[in-house]
Design an enzyme around this catalytic site. Sequence first.
Site, PDB file in Angstrom:
ATOM      1  N   CYS A 182      37.956  31.960  45.136  1.00  0.00           N
ATOM      2  CA  CYS A 182      37.331  33.163  45.703  1.00  0.00           C
ATOM      3  C   CYS A 182      37.584  33.298  47.198  1.00  0.00           C
ATOM      4  CB  CYS A 182      35.830  33.150  45.398  1.00  0.00           C
ATOM      5  SG  CYS A 182      34.931  31.741  46.109  1.00  0.00           S
TER       6      CYS A 182
ATOM      7  N   HIS B 251      30.191  31.433  46.397  1.00  0.00           N
ATOM      8  CA  HIS B 251      31.101  32.474  45.901  1.00  0.00           C
ATOM      9  C   HIS B 251      31.138  33.639  46.875  1.00  0.00           C
ATOM     10  CE1 HIS B 251      33.571  34.543  43.027  1.00  0.00           C
ATOM     11  NE2 HIS B 251      32.725  35.546  42.900  1.00  0.00           N
TER      12      HIS B 251
ATOM     13  N   GLU C 110      37.342  40.168  43.012  1.00  0.00           N
ATOM     14  CA  GLU C 110      36.993  38.755  43.124  1.00  0.00           C
ATOM     15  C   GLU C 110      37.967  37.902  42.328  1.00  0.00           C
ATOM     16  OE1 GLU C 110      33.339  37.660  41.202  1.00  0.00           O
ATOM     17  OE2 GLU C 110      33.639  39.067  39.544  1.00  0.00           O
TER      18      GLU C 110
END
Length: 459
Positions: free
Chosen positions: A365, A420, A432
Amino acid sequence: MNAKRVRDRVAVRTGGVLLAAALAVGIAPGAAQAAPPNPTDSQLAGAASARDQAAAAVGAISAQLAAAQASADAAHQQALIALQDYEEKQAAAQQAQTDATAATAAADAADAARAQGQDAVDDYARTSYMGGSTSPGFASLLTSGSPSEFIERSALLEAAGTGRTDVLAELTTLQQQADVAETQAATALTAATDLQAQAEQLLAGAQAQESAARAQADTLAVQSADLQAQLTAAQQTLYGMQGARQVAEQQAAAARAAAAAVPTRSNSQSSSSGGTATAPRPSSSGGGSASSGGGSSSSGGSSSSGGGTSAPVGGNAGAPSGSAVQTAIAAARSQIGVLYSWGGGNASGPTYGISPDTSVYGFDCSGLMEYAYAQAGIRVGGTSRDQWWLNRNKQVDAGSLQPGDMLFWGSGSAYTSIYHVAMYIGGGQMIEAPDRGQRVKISSVRYGSDYYGAVRPSA
């Protein structure tokens, strides 16, 4: 929880339920009939009970599966956090190694300068001796074991005279500089070695956590699928019997309608036949179709370990830079479809990840965010928590999000719990690199207890 033992126990329990249902109905599994018999109320009740027991078995284990899934999710989050610990420590180790290299070079240069100073003193001593200007005390110069000892001897100062003390002073300075440089080099090298060892230890821990989380998640997926299959089978048995009941009732209704349509015989016809003939009516077992009720249970979904603490909020970011945002979003979009790779990706693009993803070429990420904003000339950091920290003065409220803003999720209130990050692109959507086995994609924005906040790097 012993996953195999739980799965076997549930399979035995549910399998027994299904077998009992089949025996109660009195039909062999898989038997095909042109016209299915109308099941009795007792048979329908038995199938419904079997379905309910299967659903109860799923429900009984669902809480355990949910808890285990939460544990697996938490382990995965901790692995992501540990990975960032390793990356930071590795960067520190690399910087320490660079410092050690520079210190060693400085020590070498100081040694060279000291050697030149020693040569100058030796040349002066040799010239003085040949010119007959030395005193008996000057012999101490020639027999000294080191420049420090050389200078300490007062007889040398008397032989050299006040006009030559500058040569000795310079040599003293060079000696001190060389000693300091050597000490710094040794210290820097020790620090680099220690930091590298710490980094390797952190990496091993992160890899172990990630591997354990993946194994646990895979086991849960198998358990959940097995349990759901058992429930589905029980539901299909019930649905089949309900369908047979419906067909039988439709047939009975059709027979009644056909009987009602037969003309009534006249009195003469009745008398000649000795009475009125009445068409027999097919009997109905009565009762309506049982409701299927129930439903499947899933242990899926991401758990949050926020612990009831609220994530930081703020709205102090300025207006976004349109050109930078467009470039960053376009760069992120260009990577849609690229595989997720744990520890993969940087400002230059996708890379091979860290074990267990050393053979997977892609992004994690934060690697995707680093790459996207690097194309816009903005350095946002290499880990998700760095990306928050470096932009912590540019926070954005959830209700004021603009395309290009970066969204974060964490397991607690401290920024070091962030695990994240994604990029908001407008319309409630974001880009993402989600998780292992998946690819860079566009998703709907997720809010929940683990939503940490947003920042605007382009402000």
